[in-house]
Design an enzyme around this catalytic site. Structure first.
Site, PDB file in Angstrom:
ATOM      1  N   CYS A  77      -3.019   0.884   7.163  1.00 57.67           N
ATOM      2  CA  CYS A  77      -3.014   0.223   8.471  1.00 57.67           C
ATOM      3  C   CYS A  77      -3.727   1.081   9.500  1.00 57.67           C
ATOM      4  O   CYS A  77      -4.374   0.568  10.404  1.00 57.67           O
ATOM      5  CB  CYS A  77      -1.585  -0.054   8.904  1.00 57.67           C
ATOM      6  SG  CYS A  77      -0.562   1.410   8.902  1.00 57.67           S
TER       7      CYS A  77
ATOM      8  N   GLU B 226       5.535  -3.735  11.894  1.00 56.63           N
ATOM      9  CA  GLU B 226       4.316  -2.930  11.909  1.00 56.63           C
ATOM     10  C   GLU B 226       3.269  -3.746  11.182  1.00 56.63           C
ATOM     11  O   GLU B 226       3.405  -4.027   9.992  1.00 56.63           O
ATOM     12  CB  GLU B 226       4.557  -1.583  11.220  1.00 56.63           C
ATOM     13  CG  GLU B 226       5.637  -0.742  11.887  1.00 56.63           C
ATOM     14  CD  GLU B 226       5.350  -0.347  13.322  1.00 56.63           C
ATOM     15  OE1 GLU B 226       4.169  -0.317  13.715  1.00 56.63           O
ATOM     16  OE2 GLU B 226       6.315  -0.089  14.065  1.00 56.63           O
TER      17      GLU B 226
ATOM     18  N   ASN C  39       0.780  -1.240   0.000  1.00 55.31           N
ATOM     19  CA  ASN C  39       0.000   0.000   0.000  1.00 55.31           C
ATOM     20  C   ASN C  39       0.805   1.281   0.000  1.00 55.31           C
ATOM     21  O   ASN C  39       0.287   2.325  -0.385  1.00 55.31           O
ATOM     22  CB  ASN C  39      -1.026  -0.008   1.152  1.00 55.31           C
ATOM     23  CG  ASN C  39      -0.381  -0.052   2.505  1.00 55.31           C
ATOM     24  OD1 ASN C  39       0.777  -0.429   2.645  1.00 55.31           O
ATOM     25  ND2 ASN C  39      -1.120   0.334   3.524  1.00 55.31           N
TER      26      ASN C  39
HETATM   27  P1  NAP Z   1       1.192  -9.005   3.424  1.00 55.69           P
HETATM   28  O1  NAP Z   1       0.417  -9.854   2.538  1.00 55.69           O
HETATM   29  O2  NAP Z   1       1.451  -9.473   4.808  1.00 55.69           O
HETATM   30  O3  NAP Z   1       2.581  -8.737   2.662  1.00 55.69           O
HETATM   31  C1  NAP Z   1       3.566  -7.882   3.205  1.00 55.69           C
HETATM   32  C2  NAP Z   1       4.922  -8.298   2.680  1.00 55.69           C
HETATM   33  O4  NAP Z   1       5.261  -9.577   3.187  1.00 55.69           O
HETATM   34  C3  NAP Z   1       4.996  -8.412   1.167  1.00 55.69           C
HETATM   35  O5  NAP Z   1       6.261  -7.984   0.734  1.00 55.69           O
HETATM   36  C4  NAP Z   1       4.842  -9.910   0.945  1.00 55.69           C
HETATM   37  O6  NAP Z   1       5.365 -10.363  -0.278  1.00 55.69           O
HETATM   38  C5  NAP Z   1       5.664 -10.414   2.110  1.00 55.69           C
HETATM   39  N1  NAP Z   1       5.437 -11.794   2.476  1.00 55.69           N
HETATM   40  C6  NAP Z   1       4.380 -12.595   2.202  1.00 55.69           C
HETATM   41  N2  NAP Z   1       4.579 -13.825   2.730  1.00 55.69           N
HETATM   42  C7  NAP Z   1       5.770 -13.786   3.352  1.00 55.69           C
HETATM   43  C8  NAP Z   1       6.519 -14.745   4.085  1.00 55.69           C
HETATM   44  N3  NAP Z   1       6.097 -15.980   4.324  1.00 55.69           N
HETATM   45  N4  NAP Z   1       7.718 -14.373   4.573  1.00 55.69           N
HETATM   46  C9  NAP Z   1       8.181 -13.120   4.380  1.00 55.69           C
HETATM   47  N5  NAP Z   1       7.524 -12.177   3.687  1.00 55.69           N
HETATM   48  C10 NAP Z   1       6.325 -12.505   3.187  1.00 55.69           C
HETATM   49  O7  NAP Z   1       0.532  -7.548   3.561  1.00 55.69           O
HETATM   50  P2  NAP Z   1      -0.034  -6.596   2.419  1.00 55.69           P
HETATM   51  O8  NAP Z   1      -1.267  -7.217   1.854  1.00 55.69           O
HETATM   52  O9  NAP Z   1       1.068  -6.214   1.493  1.00 55.69           O
HETATM   53  O10 NAP Z   1      -0.419  -5.307   3.276  1.00 55.69           O
HETATM   54  C11 NAP Z   1      -1.624  -5.207   3.986  1.00 55.69           C
HETATM   55  C12 NAP Z   1      -1.434  -5.526   5.450  1.00 55.69           C
HETATM   56  O11 NAP Z   1      -0.328  -4.819   5.936  1.00 55.69           O
HETATM   57  C13 NAP Z   1      -2.605  -5.088   6.301  1.00 55.69           C
HETATM   58  O12 NAP Z   1      -2.835  -6.031   7.301  1.00 55.69           O
HETATM   59  C14 NAP Z   1      -2.112  -3.783   6.922  1.00 55.69           C
HETATM   60  O13 NAP Z   1      -2.738  -3.440   8.107  1.00 55.69           O
HETATM   61  C15 NAP Z   1      -0.676  -4.080   7.099  1.00 55.69           C
HETATM   62  N6  NAP Z   1       0.070  -2.838   7.133  1.00 55.69           N
HETATM   63  C16 NAP Z   1       0.504  -2.396   8.337  1.00 55.69           C
HETATM   64  C17 NAP Z   1       1.204  -1.215   8.422  1.00 55.69           C
HETATM   65  C18 NAP Z   1       1.679  -0.692   9.747  1.00 55.69           C
HETATM   66  O14 NAP Z   1       2.548   0.173   9.739  1.00 55.69           O
HETATM   67  N7  NAP Z   1       1.173  -1.163  10.873  1.00 55.69           N
HETATM   68  C19 NAP Z   1       1.463  -0.463   7.289  1.00 55.69           C
HETATM   69  C20 NAP Z   1       0.995  -0.942   6.067  1.00 55.69           C
HETATM   70  C21 NAP Z   1       0.305  -2.141   6.008  1.00 55.69           C
HETATM   71  P3  NAP Z   1       4.373 -10.759  -1.484  1.00 55.69           P
HETATM   72  O15 NAP Z   1       3.734  -9.486  -1.910  1.00 55.69           O
HETATM   73  O16 NAP Z   1       5.292 -11.330  -2.468  1.00 55.69           O
HETATM   74  O17 NAP Z   1       3.390 -11.740  -0.940  1.00 55.69           O
HETATM   75  O1  G3H Z   2      -0.674   1.656   5.966  1.00 57.11           O
HETATM   76  C1  G3H Z   2       0.010   2.019   6.872  1.00 57.11           C
HETATM   77  C2  G3H Z   2       0.690   3.308   6.875  1.00 57.11           C
HETATM   78  O2  G3H Z   2       1.780   3.249   7.761  1.00 57.11           O
HETATM   79  C3  G3H Z   2      -0.296   4.395   7.259  1.00 57.11           C
HETATM   80  O3  G3H Z   2       0.225   5.630   7.058  1.00 57.11           O
HETATM   81  O4  G3H Z   2      -1.519   6.915   8.299  1.00 57.11           O
HETATM   82  O5  G3H Z   2       0.067   8.054   6.772  1.00 57.11           O
HETATM   83  O6  G3H Z   2      -1.719   6.584   5.852  1.00 57.11           O
HETATM   84  P1  G3H Z   2      -0.793   6.858   7.006  1.00 57.11           P
END
Ligand code: NAP
Ligand code: G3H
Length: 487
Positions: free
Chosen positions: A293, A259, A163
């Site tokens: 997030c 995160e 994202n």
């Molecule tokens: P995701 O599916 O967990 O993927 C995140 C990263 O992890 C991608 O680079 C993905 O690669 C990689 N990945 C997948 N399987 C893995 C494994 N087994 N080992 C190591 N890496 C692996 O998350 P997303 O769909 O990209 O993002 C959405 C989620 O992220 C939501 O839950 C959101 O809340 C969270 N998020 C949190 C924050 C925060 O700061 N708290 C910020 C942004 C997003 P691939 O793309 O190749 O699968």
């Molecule tokens: O998606 C997670 C990002 O860390 C959120 O950043 O609050 O600036 O959109 P933001």
């Protein structure tokens, strides 16, 4: 600028030891646009052997990089920020196509990232050590002084989500480099073209060969191998709680900074300024279709003002633009994948079946889910607890602030929370009790400004990000003790 990171067939390459290298195995992953399904490019599905080379290269290069002066590192980061801004048009266009984020938000992500890189360089200049006299400890003599400096950890593995493919990659790379680490970046597959362009920018700015390397491939295929690789000294991961938990389970003795997901609650009390509350909830919940997030992911409102609040939210929702960012700067855009849209739609349907009231939205066209507001959501519904990562906000009515706190804290997540009230005592009472990393008073939940600490508790993360905090997380104290011989 970006020509040589891909071949004439749009097959992208990886940055390894200062060279852009194509797939050794000839295996690629298609990256299609969620907007029109057009093929944007292909990235190498790297093999374990290729991953080994990237990590070993980083290990070797870090030995020299750690000794490069801070001033030189600062210059490189400043130059990276400049080059990033010079390429804002091309990068924003690519990002829009790759992750379906509207043009305006893509541009602000790029300029925010340039600011973050510069601020990181400046903050690193201000990191300092300390000298501690030993004689303050009971029984110690006055012949000892500990000189404490910070030193790098080694090779940082940066794994970013889809994202914020530029910002959440740069916010890992920049602090890691400034404190003398080398980096292996594994971008989200959907987002990897943007991530590779970012790596090219750091390279052009003068990051020496081997200090920043990239690894592409599906996380489900190479993730376990990369995260458990012996050459990795630190993992900074942003993504879902499921993957974060997996990484923390399979790794051993490697510090983690994570995160993860969230279910940020907006708690609305009887005396809240409802205009302000509604506009914050709508901006916080629906921008980029709630794929943040920190999006507002549930409203816990005191029953007495719930109807009035809903009216105001509806007025604000009517101003949202919805559609394909190729046609307009929409707030609500198609979700990243059909799987994501199916999931969000499933949560809406289940809540409706269990008796919740659809107030606005509930409509779906392909992967576009219209902004949706659902009232009378109860705690037996999945929507009360699960993170949709989509444009749907459930309203849970509560009798008072204590019930709001109780429901807010029952969540497995603990990223942020927002409190809307004009009573400072109530605001602090709630802020004190919420089990989250950050509480916003009279504002939507959000990460920035990026120099603030940013962290999740419970299933929302471990460790603390935010510029100064990231620099500290990615380095460690090293003590050298002078033992004076005093006669
Ligand atoms: P995701 O599916 O967990 O993927 C995140 C990263 O992890 C991608 O680079 C993905 O690669 C990689 N990945 C997948 N399987 C893995 C494994 N087994 N080992 C190591 N890496 C692996 O998350 P997303 O769909 O990209 O993002 C959405 C989620 O992220 C939501 O839950 C959101 O809340 C969270 N998020 C949190 C924050 C925060 O700061 N708290 C910020 C942004 C997003 P691939 O793309 O190749 O699968
Ligand atoms: O998606 C997670 C990002 O860390 C959120 O950043 O609050 O600036 O959109 P933001």
């Amino acid at each position: 600028m970006f020509e040589h990171i891909k071949d004439e067939n749009n097959n992208f390459k990886n940055l390894i030891n200062g060279e852009w290298i194509s797939s050794a195995s000839g295996k690629f992953i298609d990256i299609n646009s969620p907007l029109d399904n057009s093929l944007l490019g292909r990235v190498p599905a790297m093999t374990q052997e290729e991953v080994n080379i990237a990590i070993e290269t980083a290990k070797e290069a870090q030995k020299k990089w750690r000794n490069i002066t801070l001033n030189e590192k600062v210059e490189i980061l400043y130059k990276s920020a400049d080059i990033l801004l010079e390429n804002i048009d091309e990068l924003s266009e690519l990002m829009m196509m790759e992750i379906a984020k509207d043009r305006k938000s893509c541009r602000s992500e790029v300029s925010r990232t340039a600011d973050l890189i510069r601020f990181t360089a400046d903050s690193a200049k201000n990191l300092s050590g300390e000298s501690i006299p030993g004689d303050s400890f009971p029984g110690a003599k006055n012949n000892k002084v500990s000189i404490v400096r910070r030193e790098p950890l080694g090779v940082v593995l940066a794994i970013s989500p889809f994202n914020y493919p530029i910002n959440l990659s740069a916010s890992k790379i920049a602090p890691a480099l400034m404190v003398g680490n080398s980096v292996v970046l594994k971008p989200a597959t959907q987002g990897s073209l943007s991530g590779l362009c970012l790596a090219r920018i750091f390279e052009e700015a003068g990051v020496p060969k081997g200090v920043l390397n990239t690894v592409t491939g599906r996380g489900s295929e190479i993730g376990d191998y990369v995260t458990t690789h012996k050459g990795i000294n630190f993992i900074n991961f942003t993504g879902s709680t499921g993957i974060g938990a997996r990484i923390s389970k399979i790794t051993s003795m490697v510090p983690l900074l994570m995160e993860l997901g969230g279910k940020d609650a907006a708690i609305v009390l009887e005396d809240a300024d409802l205009e302000l509350t509604a506009s914050n909830i709508v901006a916080g919940g629906y921008s980029y279709s709630g794929q943040r997030c920190t999006a507002v992911k549930r409203i816990l409102v005191v029953d007495k003002v719930a109807d009035k609040l809903i009216e105001k939210i509806k007025e604000n929702m009517a101003k949202l633009t919805v559609g394909n960012p190729l046609e307009k700067d929409a707030d609500v855009v198609p979700l990243i994948s059909t799987k994501a849209a199916d999931f969000v739609y499933g949560l809406i349907e289940e809540a409706k079946e269990k008796g919740a009231d659809l107030v606005v939205g509930g409509k779906r066209e392909g992967n576009l889910i219209y902004p949706t507001l659902i009232d009378n959501v109860t705690t037996d519904m999945r929507l009360a607890w699960e993170e949709p990562f989509g444009p749907v906000i459930p309203i849970i009515r509560v009798k008072d602030k204590d019930e709001a706190i109780e429901i807010a804290n029952k969540s497995e997540y603990g990223l942020q929370g927002a409190v809307f009230t004009q009573n400072i005592n109530d605001a602090f009472y709630i802020a004190d009790k919420l089990e989250v990393g950050t509480v916003q008073i009279n504002n939507k939940t959000e990460r920035g400004p990026d120099n603030f600490p940013f962290l999740g508790v419970k299933s929302s993360g471990m460790g603390t990000q935010g510029i100064k905090y990231s620099l500290e997380s990615m380095s460690r104290p090293k003590a050298t003790i002078i033992n004076l011989s005093i006669k």
